[in-house]
Write a protein that holds these residues in place. Sequence first.
Motif, mmCIF file in Angstrom:
data_model
loop_
_atom_site.group_PDB
_atom_site.id
_atom_site.type_symbol
_atom_site.label_atom_id
_atom_site.label_comp_id
_atom_site.label_asym_id
_atom_site.label_seq_id
_atom_site.Cartn_x
_atom_site.Cartn_y
_atom_site.Cartn_z
ATOM 1 N N LEU A 188 11.863 20.803 -15.054
ATOM 2 C CA LEU A 188 11.353 19.767 -14.158
ATOM 3 C C LEU A 188 10.132 19.067 -14.739
ATOM 4 C CD1 LEU A 188 11.585 21.620 -10.703
ATOM 5 C CD2 LEU A 188 13.176 19.926 -11.624
ATOM 6 N N TYR A 189 9.400 19.768 -15.582
ATOM 7 C CA TYR A 189 8.133 19.247 -16.102
ATOM 8 C C TYR A 189 8.235 18.782 -17.554
ATOM 9 C CZ TYR A 189 6.181 21.378 -11.909
ATOM 10 O OH TYR A 189 5.904 21.706 -10.609
ATOM 11 N N SER A 190 9.424 18.832 -18.119
ATOM 12 C CA SER A 190 9.568 18.496 -19.541
ATOM 13 C C SER A 190 9.165 17.055 -19.822
ATOM 14 C CB SER A 190 11.005 18.753 -20.002
ATOM 15 O OG SER A 190 11.926 18.016 -19.203
ATOM 16 N N GLU A 191 9.584 16.123 -18.968
ATOM 17 C CA GLU A 191 9.241 14.708 -19.179
ATOM 18 C C GLU A 191 7.737 14.489 -19.033
ATOM 19 O OE1 GLU A 191 10.365 10.258 -17.418
ATOM 20 O OE2 GLU A 191 11.452 12.036 -16.727
ATOM 21 N N ARG A 192 7.146 15.077 -17.994
ATOM 22 C CA ARG A 192 5.700 14.947 -17.794
ATOM 23 C C ARG A 192 4.922 15.485 -18.983
ATOM 24 N NH1 ARG A 192 2.317 19.051 -14.133
ATOM 25 N NH2 ARG A 192 2.805 20.252 -16.002
ATOM 26 N N MET A 421 1.184 17.536 -3.055
ATOM 27 C CA MET A 421 0.481 17.861 -4.295
ATOM 28 C C MET A 421 1.454 18.255 -5.401
ATOM 29 S SD MET A 421 -2.815 20.005 -2.874
ATOM 30 C CE MET A 421 -3.963 19.318 -1.684
ATOM 31 N N LEU A 422 2.479 19.041 -5.046
ATOM 32 C CA LEU A 422 3.469 19.455 -6.042
ATOM 33 C C LEU A 422 4.207 18.258 -6.619
ATOM 34 C CD1 LEU A 422 5.136 22.635 -4.475
ATOM 35 C CD2 LEU A 422 3.978 22.524 -6.674
ATOM 36 N N GLU A 423 4.615 17.364 -5.743
ATOM 37 C CA GLU A 423 5.380 16.198 -6.191
ATOM 38 C C GLU A 423 4.513 15.272 -7.048
ATOM 39 O OE1 GLU A 423 9.077 14.349 -6.477
ATOM 40 O OE2 GLU A 423 8.554 16.220 -5.445
ATOM 41 N N SER A 424 3.254 15.100 -6.665
ATOM 42 C CA SER A 424 2.364 14.247 -7.467
ATOM 43 C C SER A 424 2.084 14.878 -8.822
ATOM 44 C CB SER A 424 1.049 14.001 -6.720
ATOM 45 O OG SER A 424 0.262 15.182 -6.655
ATOM 46 N N ASP A 425 1.990 16.199 -8.850
ATOM 47 C CA ASP A 425 1.731 16.894 -10.107
ATOM 48 C C ASP A 425 2.920 16.776 -11.052
ATOM 49 O OD1 ASP A 425 -0.712 18.382 -10.781
ATOM 50 O OD2 ASP A 425 0.672 19.932 -11.454
ATOM 51 N N LEU A 426 4.102 16.622 -10.468
ATOM 52 C CA LEU A 426 5.321 16.485 -11.261
ATOM 53 C C LEU A 426 5.360 15.144 -11.997
ATOM 54 C CD1 LEU A 426 7.975 18.144 -11.691
ATOM 55 C CD2 LEU A 426 8.955 16.813 -9.830
ATOM 56 N N HIS A 427 4.745 14.140 -11.395
ATOM 57 C CA HIS A 427 4.822 12.782 -11.944
ATOM 58 C C HIS A 427 3.545 12.322 -12.643
ATOM 59 C CE1 HIS A 427 8.707 11.925 -10.061
ATOM 60 N NE2 HIS A 427 8.248 12.518 -8.972
ATOM 61 N N PHE A 428 2.394 12.795 -12.176
ATOM 62 C CA PHE A 428 1.131 12.259 -12.688
ATOM 63 C C PHE A 428 0.373 13.323 -13.477
ATOM 64 C CE2 PHE A 428 1.526 9.860 -8.513
ATOM 65 C CZ PHE A 428 2.196 8.790 -9.103
ATOM 66 N N PRO A 454 -8.850 14.427 -22.185
ATOM 67 C CA PRO A 454 -9.362 13.198 -21.566
ATOM 68 C C PRO A 454 -8.991 13.069 -20.090
ATOM 69 C CG PRO A 454 -8.193 12.740 -23.624
ATOM 70 C CD PRO A 454 -7.843 14.137 -23.220
ATOM 71 N N LYS A 455 -7.761 13.504 -19.741
ATOM 72 C CA LYS A 455 -7.287 13.445 -18.358
ATOM 73 C C LYS A 455 -6.449 14.675 -18.075
ATOM 74 C CE LYS A 455 -7.173 8.412 -17.740
ATOM 75 N NZ LYS A 455 -6.356 7.252 -17.316
ATOM 76 N N LEU A 456 -6.320 15.009 -16.779
ATOM 77 C CA LEU A 456 -5.528 16.173 -16.385
ATOM 78 C C LEU A 456 -4.915 15.944 -15.008
ATOM 79 C CD1 LEU A 456 -7.739 19.224 -17.486
ATOM 80 C CD2 LEU A 456 -5.557 18.549 -18.463
ATOM 81 N N PRO A 457 -3.827 16.648 -14.693
ATOM 82 C CA PRO A 457 -3.249 16.553 -13.343
ATOM 83 C C PRO A 457 -4.055 17.365 -12.338
ATOM 84 C CG PRO A 457 -1.976 18.081 -14.675
ATOM 85 C CD PRO A 457 -3.015 17.482 -15.589
ATOM 86 N N LEU A 458 -3.714 17.215 -11.074
ATOM 87 C CA LEU A 458 -4.450 17.873 -9.996
ATOM 88 C C LEU A 458 -4.440 19.390 -10.139
ATOM 89 C CD1 LEU A 458 -5.973 17.635 -7.309
ATOM 90 C CD2 LEU A 458 -3.748 17.566 -6.154
ATOM 91 N N SER A 459 -3.333 19.951 -10.632
ATOM 92 C CA SER A 459 -3.231 21.409 -10.751
ATOM 93 C C SER A 459 -4.217 21.977 -11.771
ATOM 94 C CB SER A 459 -1.806 21.804 -11.145
ATOM 95 O OG SER A 459 -1.432 21.198 -12.376
#
Length: 698
Positions: A188-192, A421-428, A454-459
Amino acid sequence: MSDRSPPQDDQAAAAPSSSLFSPPPSRSNNGHIYHLRGTPRSRPRTTGGIMQIKDKVIGFEVWPMKNETRKCNDEVHGEVTIPPAVQIVLDSPAVQRLANLKQLGCAFNTYPSCSHTRKEHSLGVMETASNIIATSNIGKQQLNITEMDILCLRIAGLTHDLGHGPFSHVYESFLKASYKQEKEHPELYSERNAKFKEQFGMDLPDLPPSYEHEKTSLMMVDDLLATNGLEIDWGALDEPLKQVGNGVDSETFGVIRKNKNEPGETTVDHFTSRDWIFIKECIYGKPLVYPDAPETQKAFVGRGKNKEFLYDIISNRHSGLDVDRYDYYARDGLSAMGKKDAYNVLLRTAVVAKGLCPNRDTCFDCKDKPHSEEARHLMICYPVKHISEAMSFFETRINNHDKIYTHKKTKAAELLMVDLMLESDLHFSTLLSTQHNDPDALPTHSRFADFEYPKLPLSRAWMYPRLFLRADDSIVGVIEDKVLESSDKGLASLKKILRHLRKHEFYKCVGEVEIDEIGGDTLWDMDEDDIKREMVTILLETEGNRIARTNATYEFGDDEQITLDTNDIIVEKRELHYGSKEKNPVLQMNFLEKKHFEDIDTLPIEKLPLAGPPEKLPLNKPEHFIKRTIRFFSRDREKNELLGHAFQNWKIVKEEGDNELKMCFEEIDDEGESQSNPALLTQESASYSAVKRRKLDF
């Protein structure tokens, strides 16, 4: 050695570093003092030495702490006093962030008045931490409690919740779910992850199996010191805090005392690194580990054995009766129910005595002692006549958890927020900026010198202070803006969740079972995903053989059909107890008979009386101290009734004692071939009033 240092036999104090050179500080026109980098006062505080650019010597700009005591009003405790050192801590970004965190997460959806913040709670804990000493017998005993001890306790109370994320405990649930999903479904997270690596040339940091907000609180304590130009120095424990940048002068930061010899004049008892280690230990409740210490500590460093009772005040490792719980039991009850339970009698009558360790097998100080040796601590104890009040205190815990914290509507809103939060973490993967190369960013602790993201997801926001400062309840708006700015069609599910959230269309609780009545430990120990598969499987009984399914389809008439998928179901295990799981929490406490109070104020520490657990239990003792239930929530409003039907079917099977359902996670046809298409379950009508199980051929 300072009176707040542990005795030599308990903890050897580190010798201060010798200064290689000590140039005098220079004073600017505005009265601020400039220290040369690495040479403040009499010893080097950094390893960099003097920084010289052309003909200029660059140093730190420091200023003295203001001598102003402020007051504010609190709805639970009345007037709250804020001394100068506390004001500096209170003004730091790490503490101000708490004003944007609701204390009870999503409970305001159930109780509209439950909108109080972590900042209010933290101020209440701070005030109660000093009140328990000032108003009880503890302040009268011969315990050598100093003004610095009390100030440290106040700051520990103010900063103990700095590690809470958006919507408080909701963030911890999100991190737990995120770790599980990333581990079990990496595809699920391979693209991200690929996009992140392509953009920044590095992999996202891995999530740990568990998250402790207390550890993040310790990180944020270091951060608030860094924003004031200060840092703990483990190489010079009894010296002033290390001056590492512009900010408050470390030698004027601490307790301001009136000079008895010169009326009108004051002196400052400055904080040492040991004092701030003590503050962090009070928050953590046990000895510090790396990276908050150079190596894992085996004992407390901040204060010695003669003051170990001070650690019971903020986070009581023995009984759980501490000022943190005292405040939020009262504050939450007042906001939700309009009343607060008063336990002032416990605060007023608290004393320090030698109590039996209730957790000697796990206590870091007692577990290695032979069982023939009595394990005792200097701890906070209470008069034996107040056992019933103590029991009532813990009853408040289970009542608050049942009616407020885990109310089914509150939990439904929390589950929706976790999904957001889970869904946003999957995309952003780049939701929040670390301000990595921003010269105007707030300073951070030296342990983050090599932090390169430089940047990170919410998790991953909790991994870096600058990120965490912006990870508060406003994150919903941040996610919504990201969604609105994007043209990605893959964000449809995220938009749907946001729409449900804005319209208060929370998940529906379709059923609940008590573990003691159905399933017992066998059911409780089952993985949530297995329970969901079992529920769908029971809908698809075949000729005496059950095949575990991930979905089941109901067909109505000729046109309409609804597919029930395991992803439509949320299984929530709820555990309610009095604070000590299956144990009676009052038996974790130590009490004293009335005769011991006659001269306890005059006794030296070594002659304090021996306290122990109560011999007689209070009349208000409950029959059981733990209640475990499993609740089932529906993610899809159109499937609420269907899932309710599935729950009733599942419940009937469990009540019949069919607890050994064999799970096979493939669909097998008569010829032994795997099938991927779900079977159809037909109903004669669209009515769900009759609960009945069917046997169908595939």
